[in-house]
Design an enzyme around this catalytic site. Structure first.
Site, PDB file in Angstrom:
ATOM      1  N   HIS A 166       3.666   5.690  -2.890  1.00 14.54           N
ATOM      2  CA  HIS A 166       2.590   5.179  -2.028  1.00 14.54           C
ATOM      3  C   HIS A 166       1.443   4.783  -2.946  1.00 14.54           C
ATOM      4  CE1 HIS A 166      -0.009   5.107   1.657  1.00 14.54           C
ATOM      5  NE2 HIS A 166      -0.891   5.121   0.669  1.00 14.54           N
TER       6      HIS A 166
ATOM      7  N   ARG B 285      -5.959  11.692  12.090  1.00 15.55           N
ATOM      8  CA  ARG B 285      -5.367  11.994  10.794  1.00 15.55           C
ATOM      9  C   ARG B 285      -6.238  13.055  10.136  1.00 15.55           C
ATOM     10  NH1 ARG B 285      -4.400   7.815   5.776  1.00 15.55           N
ATOM     11  NH2 ARG B 285      -3.504   9.334   4.363  1.00 15.55           N
TER      12      ARG B 285
ATOM     13  N   ARG C  98      -9.907   7.403  -8.583  1.00 15.52           N
ATOM     14  CA  ARG C  98      -9.634   8.812  -8.946  1.00 15.52           C
ATOM     15  C   ARG C  98      -8.797   8.871 -10.226  1.00 15.52           C
ATOM     16  NH1 ARG C  98      -7.149  10.489  -3.266  1.00 15.52           N
ATOM     17  NH2 ARG C  98      -8.230   8.788  -2.209  1.00 15.52           N
TER      18      ARG C  98
ATOM     19  N   ASN D   9      -8.512   7.518  11.915  1.00 19.26           N
ATOM     20  CA  ASN D   9      -8.354   7.964  10.539  1.00 19.26           C
ATOM     21  C   ASN D   9      -9.724   7.826   9.880  1.00 19.26           C
ATOM     22  OD1 ASN D   9      -7.754   8.252   7.861  1.00 19.26           O
ATOM     23  ND2 ASN D   9      -6.210   6.631   7.793  1.00 19.26           N
TER      24      ASN D   9
ATOM     25  N   ILE E 184      -1.019  -1.703  -2.812  1.00 15.07           N
ATOM     26  CA  ILE E 184      -0.517  -2.198  -4.098  1.00 15.07           C
ATOM     27  C   ILE E 184       1.013  -2.251  -4.077  1.00 15.07           C
ATOM     28  CG2 ILE E 184      -0.354  -1.647  -6.564  1.00 15.07           C
ATOM     29  CD1 ILE E 184      -3.208  -0.360  -6.245  1.00 15.07           C
ATOM     30  N   GLY E 185       1.630  -1.176  -3.600  1.00 12.29           N
ATOM     31  CA  GLY E 185       3.096  -1.113  -3.570  1.00 12.29           C
ATOM     32  C   GLY E 185       3.711  -2.211  -2.721  1.00 12.29           C
ATOM     33  N   GLU E 186       3.047  -2.561  -1.614  1.00  6.03           N
ATOM     34  CA  GLU E 186       3.598  -3.570  -0.701  1.00  6.03           C
ATOM     35  C   GLU E 186       3.334  -4.994  -1.174  1.00  6.03           C
ATOM     36  OE1 GLU E 186       1.758  -2.593   3.078  1.00  6.03           O
ATOM     37  OE2 GLU E 186       2.452  -0.524   2.850  1.00  6.03           O
TER      38      GLU E 186
ATOM     39  N   ASN F 180      -5.356   2.596  -2.526  1.00  7.15           N
ATOM     40  CA  ASN F 180      -6.529   3.057  -3.264  1.00  7.15           C
ATOM     41  C   ASN F 180      -6.332   4.500  -3.707  1.00  7.15           C
ATOM     42  OD1 ASN F 180      -8.701   1.673  -4.226  1.00  7.15           O
ATOM     43  ND2 ASN F 180      -9.407   1.192  -2.147  1.00  7.15           N
ATOM     44  N   GLY F 181      -5.783   5.316  -2.796  1.00  6.31           N
ATOM     45  CA  GLY F 181      -5.238   6.615  -3.191  1.00  6.31           C
ATOM     46  C   GLY F 181      -3.773   6.369  -3.531  1.00  6.31           C
TER      47      GLY F 181
ATOM     48  N   HIS G 196      -0.603  12.283   1.624  1.00 10.73           N
ATOM     49  CA  HIS G 196       0.047  11.033   2.083  1.00 10.73           C
ATOM     50  C   HIS G 196       1.285  11.315   2.926  1.00 10.73           C
ATOM     51  CE1 HIS G 196      -1.952   8.691  -1.422  1.00 10.73           C
ATOM     52  NE2 HIS G 196      -2.549   8.388  -0.288  1.00 10.73           N
TER      53      HIS G 196
ATOM     54  N   ARG H 219      -5.968  -6.811  -7.064  1.00 14.23           N
ATOM     55  CA  ARG H 219      -5.890  -8.281  -7.102  1.00 14.23           C
ATOM     56  C   ARG H 219      -6.780  -8.835  -8.205  1.00 14.23           C
ATOM     57  NH1 ARG H 219      -6.481  -8.421  -0.750  1.00 14.23           N
ATOM     58  NH2 ARG H 219      -7.725  -6.656  -1.421  1.00 14.23           N
TER      59      ARG H 219
ATOM     60  N   GLU I 245       0.957   4.660   9.000  1.00 15.65           N
ATOM     61  CA  GLU I 245       0.579   6.053   9.284  1.00 15.65           C
ATOM     62  C   GLU I 245       0.146   6.214  10.744  1.00 15.65           C
ATOM     63  OE1 GLU I 245      -1.836   5.295   6.020  1.00 15.65           O
ATOM     64  OE2 GLU I 245      -1.133   6.996   4.838  1.00 15.65           O
TER      65      GLU I 245
HETATM   66  P1  AMP Z   1      -4.791   0.531   0.518  1.00 11.71           P
HETATM   67  O1  AMP Z   1      -5.636   1.721   0.132  1.00 11.71           O
HETATM   68  O2  AMP Z   1      -3.382   0.893   0.886  1.00 11.71           O
HETATM   69  O3  AMP Z   1      -5.451  -0.372   1.523  1.00 11.71           O
HETATM   70  O4  AMP Z   1      -4.639  -0.358  -0.819  1.00 11.71           O
HETATM   71  C1  AMP Z   1      -5.751  -0.915  -1.491  1.00 11.71           C
HETATM   72  C2  AMP Z   1      -5.261  -1.554  -2.798  1.00 11.71           C
HETATM   73  O5  AMP Z   1      -4.247  -2.526  -2.512  1.00 11.71           O
HETATM   74  C3  AMP Z   1      -6.349  -2.290  -3.587  1.00 11.71           C
HETATM   75  O6  AMP Z   1      -6.216  -2.025  -4.972  1.00 11.71           O
HETATM   76  C4  AMP Z   1      -6.033  -3.757  -3.322  1.00 11.71           C
HETATM   77  O7  AMP Z   1      -6.444  -4.556  -4.394  1.00 11.71           O
HETATM   78  C5  AMP Z   1      -4.526  -3.719  -3.232  1.00 11.71           C
HETATM   79  N1  AMP Z   1      -4.026  -4.880  -2.488  1.00 11.71           N
HETATM   80  C6  AMP Z   1      -4.208  -5.169  -1.183  1.00 11.71           C
HETATM   81  N2  AMP Z   1      -3.640  -6.369  -0.889  1.00 11.71           N
HETATM   82  C7  AMP Z   1      -3.122  -6.854  -2.041  1.00 11.71           C
HETATM   83  C8  AMP Z   1      -2.434  -8.047  -2.407  1.00 11.71           C
HETATM   84  N3  AMP Z   1      -2.154  -8.999  -1.511  1.00 11.71           N
HETATM   85  N4  AMP Z   1      -2.034  -8.188  -3.700  1.00 11.71           N
HETATM   86  C9  AMP Z   1      -2.321  -7.228  -4.596  1.00 11.71           C
HETATM   87  N5  AMP Z   1      -2.962  -6.083  -4.330  1.00 11.71           N
HETATM   88  C10 AMP Z   1      -3.363  -5.886  -3.069  1.00 11.71           C
END
Ligand code: AMP
Length: 388
Positions: free
Chosen positions: A203, A88, A236, A9, A324-326, A206-207, A176, A280, A372
């Site tokens: 989802h 991807r 974005r 990816n 963020i969602g997880e 970051n995106g 996504h 965070r 993914e």
């Molecule tokens: P991704 O692009 O899916 O890797 O997500 C990145 C985003 O997830 C960033 O804004 C991180 O600050 C947020 N993130 C990752 N781990 C955590 C966590 N344990 N608690 C809160 N936000 C998180």
């Protein structure tokens, strides 16, 4: 000998990879990425169940980053064993509605789509070139982030522009798709009743985007022609009045490249907070700009949940995924707050614990880790052993 699948990816500043063994089931063996491609690049990888390895590699570009992945990240498997590589690919345009074997003419067609996703597609294609050079005998496929959304009804696929633009491909593609594909397949396995009903998948990484899914099929996405539309994201802007673009061009004399830089890299949480795009950090400071950025993020996301619920004519489940969602309990709380009228109510304790089931209202709320890479590996498996 086992078939070994590599998933790649390649993004603008990182390349994520995974290695799977194609046995009776797909077994993930290695996960990793090169991040900060440029002078401070680092290779981070781990064999599943073991400690992470972090190596400063100072890779200058995508090609050298990939070479590092091949020579160090996956070297324990022996490069010759890689039988299939799945890439991807951000944009499949109108034509690519499912994974495809990557041949020269197909790659040329994908190159024509570069202008539709200028910050993603060229990097995806660079990843393909480097992988073909390193593994000329491996079977290589492309999996598209747009494919999951290609069956939208016309009203959710078009903009209100003269019709000729739709025919030229100016459409709401949505992205996504690999993540949504994974989440819907998880629901089909573990929540069959929910999988057959109306769910909104958010989802949030970051995106960020949201997808309305009815009986497993995407009916609408918040992302549109490009991965800029819809929800605000890390850097974005999300939905923006096109009049702003006209103003920036006419009154601020901004060129397309400057506007692109502004909208893709300097806006969203980063632009609003003036600090960072890291959720965070933003949720652990009292700075008023951070609070406003979070409020904007939550408000726009909540608004889109309402819009998706209207399109779905109700909602039976809200699924959070992405970094963020997880993981971000405070942001999930801010988003869901006030949506009781849709039956959406968080169980505060479950939310804080990052449980899978985090709702207590009539409408289910789940946080599910997306994968993914596994969707790409499954597509490779389909090519190798279609009936497994
Ligand atoms: P991704 O692009 O899916 O890797 O997500 C990145 C985003 O997830 C960033 O804004 C991180 O600050 C947020 N993130 C990752 N781990 C955590 C966590 N344990 N608690 C809160 N936000 C998180």
């Amino acid at each position: 000998m086992d078939e070994v699948f590599l998933t790649l990816n390649a993004g603008s500043s990182s390349i994520k990879f995974s290695v799977f063994l194609n046995q009776e089931k797909l077994i993930e063996k290695i996960q990793g990425q090169v991040e900060n491609i440029g002078p401070t690049a680092r290779l981070i990888y781990k064999h599943i169940g073991e400690e992470k390895n972090i190596i400063e590699i100072g890779a200058a570009n995508h090609k050298t980053a990939l070479q590092e992945i091949f020579s160090r990240g996956i070297s324990s498997l022996g490069g010759d064993n890689i039988t299939g590589i799945g890439h991807r690919i951000a944009h499949g345009g109108i034509d690519f509605t499912k994974p495809v074997k990557l041949s020269k003419p197909i790659i040329e067609k994908l190159r024509l789509l570069e202008s539709l996703a200028p910050l993603h597609q060229p990097h995806n294609l660079k990843g393909i070139e480097a992988a073909q050079e390193a593994f000329p005998d491996a079977f290589q496929i492309g999996c598209f982030d747009t494919a999951f959304h290609r069956n939208h009804d016309w009203v959710n696929d078009t903009f209100a522009l003269p019709r000729r633009f739709y025919e030229k491909g100016i459409r709401r593609y949505g992205f996504h798709g690999l993540s949504y594909d994974f989440i819907t397949s998880e629901l089909a396995k573990t929540e069959p009743a929910l999988a057959k009903s109306r769910v909104i998948i958010a989802h949030l990484g970051n995106g960020a985007s949201m997808c309305g899914v009815k009986e497993g099929r995407s009916i609408a996405s918040t992302m549109g022609f490009s991965p800029l539309d819809g929800l605000p994201m890390g850097t974005r802007c999300g939905q923006l009045d096109p009049g702003v673009l006209l103003y920036l061009m006419e009154n601020e004399n901004m060129m397309a490249s400057e506007i692109s830089d502004l909208l893709y890299k300097k806006s969203g949480l980063l632009g609003l907070s003036g600090m960072t795009n890291d959720m965070r950090a933003l949720t652990s400071t009292d700075k008023p700009e951070a609070k406003q950025a979070l409020s904007y993020y939550a408000t726009r996301t909540r608004r889109e949940i309402g819009a998706m619920a209207a399109l779905l004519q109700g909602v039976d489940g809200l699924i959070f995924c992405g970094g963020i969602g997880e993981n971000s309990a405070p942001m999930r709380k801010m988003i869901v707050n006030g949506l009781e009228f849709l039956g959406l109510e968080l169980d505060e304790t479950a939310n804080l614990k990052n449980n899978r089931e985090i709702g207590k209202g009539k409408t289910r709320i789940l946080a599910i880790k997306t994968d993914e890479e596994r969707i790409i590996a499954r597509a490779l498996r389909e090519f190798y052993s279609p009936n497994s």
